[in-house]
Design an enzyme around this catalytic site. Structure first.
Site, PDB file in Angstrom:
ATOM      1  N   GLU A  24       0.798  -1.215   0.000  1.00  0.00           N
ATOM      2  CA  GLU A  24       0.000   0.000   0.000  1.00  0.00           C
ATOM      3  C   GLU A  24       0.839   1.279   0.000  1.00  0.00           C
ATOM      4  O   GLU A  24       0.497   2.241  -0.671  1.00  0.00           O
ATOM      5  CB  GLU A  24      -0.948   0.005   1.208  1.00  0.00           C
ATOM      6  CG  GLU A  24      -2.057   1.011   1.017  1.00  0.00           C
ATOM      7  CD  GLU A  24      -3.086   0.973   2.138  1.00  0.00           C
ATOM      8  OE1 GLU A  24      -2.824   0.331   3.164  1.00  0.00           O
ATOM      9  OE2 GLU A  24      -4.131   1.595   1.956  1.00  0.00           O
ATOM     10  N   ASP A  25       1.915   1.267   0.747  1.00  0.00           N
ATOM     11  CA  ASP A  25       2.632   2.523   0.980  1.00  0.00           C
ATOM     12  C   ASP A  25       3.970   2.671   0.264  1.00  0.00           C
ATOM     13  O   ASP A  25       4.625   3.702   0.397  1.00  0.00           O
ATOM     14  CB  ASP A  25       2.885   2.704   2.495  1.00  0.00           C
ATOM     15  CG  ASP A  25       1.595   2.819   3.279  1.00  0.00           C
ATOM     16  OD1 ASP A  25       0.548   3.029   2.645  1.00  0.00           O
ATOM     17  OD2 ASP A  25       1.644   2.688   4.515  1.00  0.00           O
TER      18      ASP A  25
END
Ligand code: MN
Length: 514
Positions: free
Chosen positions: A75-76
């Protein structure tokens, strides 16, 4: 700040390969998040490291711990699913992706509340480990919530109370539930939290001190009674559950008997009763406060003996007595079935024996037998992630509210207020989730889909098997309704239809014939 070494130290007799796996995942994550900072200003790696450490301390397997380390990478960071698959294999990828998907579950107020809860529940039900990682992730985020900008704090805390706490509760994970609840409560209800705190300060100014003193007295008594293997701990009731209790007891502190509690964990059922005897010999029990949940377990399987006593100093104290494995079940719920290391409480009992406590809970889809003490990474790496809803979802109702310090009345009160407790989740053939009250039948299901379908229901298949229309549906069932133009509701349906929606339509359609 936890290092790879700290995490490895929490593993139970790790193999060389397991050490390497953790070390690799740690440095992989560290470089993936390189340059990222948390709101606190710390390097980002501190967060996945803390999550992984908690998972390790809880006794999860190295595979789950690795997924915990990697949980925010997709996600990051620029890391892709393919990268994770190449470096760590299909199973770890499956877990990381599962956690990533869950980050889209957000609480936006009551309208979407149930919907989010359901999504979370269903999404995670594919693998309990995904849920455990997510809850642990949330726990660390809640522990560090004060660093987050104020305007975000309330939403995150509310989401914790509305989604994560009920899920942890539902899964019988009493320990994490309580931690989440007490961390979130003051952010969501600052006034109430303050009121509880002030009442505590006023009426029980040195609770911890008193408990520590009484604990020593009890310990001595137990040794004198010939008990050799026991562990004692104590707690002051959590602020959130105390708040709910205060509300029920008209804010009268004298009506609260379980504010202070002492817990004794012993190695056998026999020792539980010996402990009870010793405690009653030492302190005077309050009438009608003795509950033997060992002989008569709560519906969820919770076992423990509770008694309330008045100590020689006049302190009212609840004592909870249980064995190590009962304790493990109460603290970790469904997770206790997949723990990898023995509990550290007395170190003699294996959590897997729990299957006897809550039969059929952890199920065959994971190829785990009750005698497994740990996962074999390679064997599991080859296990394809199960796409089907595993049977444990259908058994989960049994573990509801595996909490330790609830009196029976509280249990009932909780059960009534808990969204999940009276609901089941069933599926349409296309995988849509329909939530229904416990005891619902295919007829209720048909009307929940559409009144036209209900009005023309001819027959039903439950899990692909032809089933009578009065079949009681269970969590996780897949239902197919066959309609015929010529089919009409029968007044007999009123004998088993559960939902008011179905009953209303049946009455309407059969009025003439009645
Ligand atoms: Mn995270």
């Amino acid at each position: 700040m936890h290092t790879a070494k700290d995490i490895i130290n929490e593993l139970h007799k790790p193999t060389e390969e397991e050490r390497k796996l953790i070390t690799k995942a740690f440095s992989y994550t560290e470089s993936a998040h390189e340059g990222h900072k948390r709101y606190s200003g710390e390097p980002y790696i501190n967060h996945p490291a803390a999550v992984a450490y908690k998972l390790a301390a809880m006794g999860m397997t190295p595979v789950t711990i690795c997924a915990g380390l990697l949980h925010d990478t997709i996600e990051d960071t620029p890391i892709t699913s393919d990268d994770i698959r190449n470096e760590f294999g299909e199973e770890i990828l499956f877990l990381v992706e599962g956690v990533t998907k869950l980050s889209s579950v957000r609480y936006y107020g009551t309208d979407r509340h149930n919907e989010s809860l359901r999504k979370l529940f269903v999404a995670t039900s594919q693998d309990i480990r995904v849920l455990i990682i997510k809850l642990t992730d949330r726990l660390h985020n809640m522990e560090t919530l004060h660093h987050v900008p104020e305007e975000k704090q309330t939403r995150i805390a509310r989401e914790t109370l509305e989604i994560y706490v009920p899920v942890a509760h539902r899964l019988g994970m009493g320990k994490i539930r309580k931690e989440l609840e007490d961390l979130a409560f003051p952010f969501v209800y600052p006034e109430d939290a303050k009121r509880v705190e002030e009442l505590l300060k006023e009426h029980f100014p040195n609770a911890e001190e008193i408990l520590e003193k009484e604990r020593k007295v009890l310990q001595k008594k137990l040794v004198d009674a010939g008990l050799t293997e026991f562990k004692t701990s104590f707690r002051v009731k959590g602020k959130c559950s105390l708040y709910h209790k205060f509300k029920r007891k008209e804010w009268n502190p004298d009506r609260i008997y379980d504010l202070l509690a002492m817990r004794v964990i012993v190695s056998s059922v026999e020792d539980c009763y010996r402990t009870l005897g010793a405690a009653h010999d030492l302190w005077r029990p309050l009438p009608k406060r003795i509950k033997d949940y060992i002989a008569f377990p709560k519906p969820n399987g919770y076992q423990s003996i509770h008694t309330t006593v008045t100590t020689k100093n006049g302190t009212i104290l609840e004592i909870q007595i249980r064995t190590t494995k009962m304790h493990q079940a109460a603290e970790f719920g469904v997770a206790s079935h997949i723990l990898y290391k023995p509990p550290t409480v007395t170190g003699t009992h294996r959590p897997s024996v729990l299957s006897a406590l809550i039969p059929n809970l952890f199920l065959p889809s994971n190829k785990q037998t009750s005698s497994d003490s740990k996962h074999d990474i390679h064997e599991l790496a080859n296990t394809p992630p199960h796409k089907k809803i595993p049977r444990w979802i259908s058994e989960i109702g049994n573990t509801y509210n595996q909490e330790s310090d609830n009196s029976t009345s509280e249990f009932v009160a909780d059960a009534e207020s808990d969204f999940f407790s009276n609901r089941i989740f069933v599926f349409t053939p296309t995988g849509d989730v329909i939530d229904m009250p416990v005891g619902a039948t295919p007829v209720d299901f048909a009307y929940a889909i559409h009144s036209e379908i209900g009005d023309h229901t001819a027959s039903a298949k439950v899990n692909q098997k032809m089933s009578p229309l009065d079949t009681e549906l269970k969590n996780g069932d897949m239902i197919e309704i066959e309609t015929k133009k010529s089919a009409n509701p029968s007044p007999k349906w009123l004998r088993f239809a559960k939902t008011s929606l179905a009953r209303k339509h049946i009455k309407l359609a059969t009025e003439d014939t009645l």
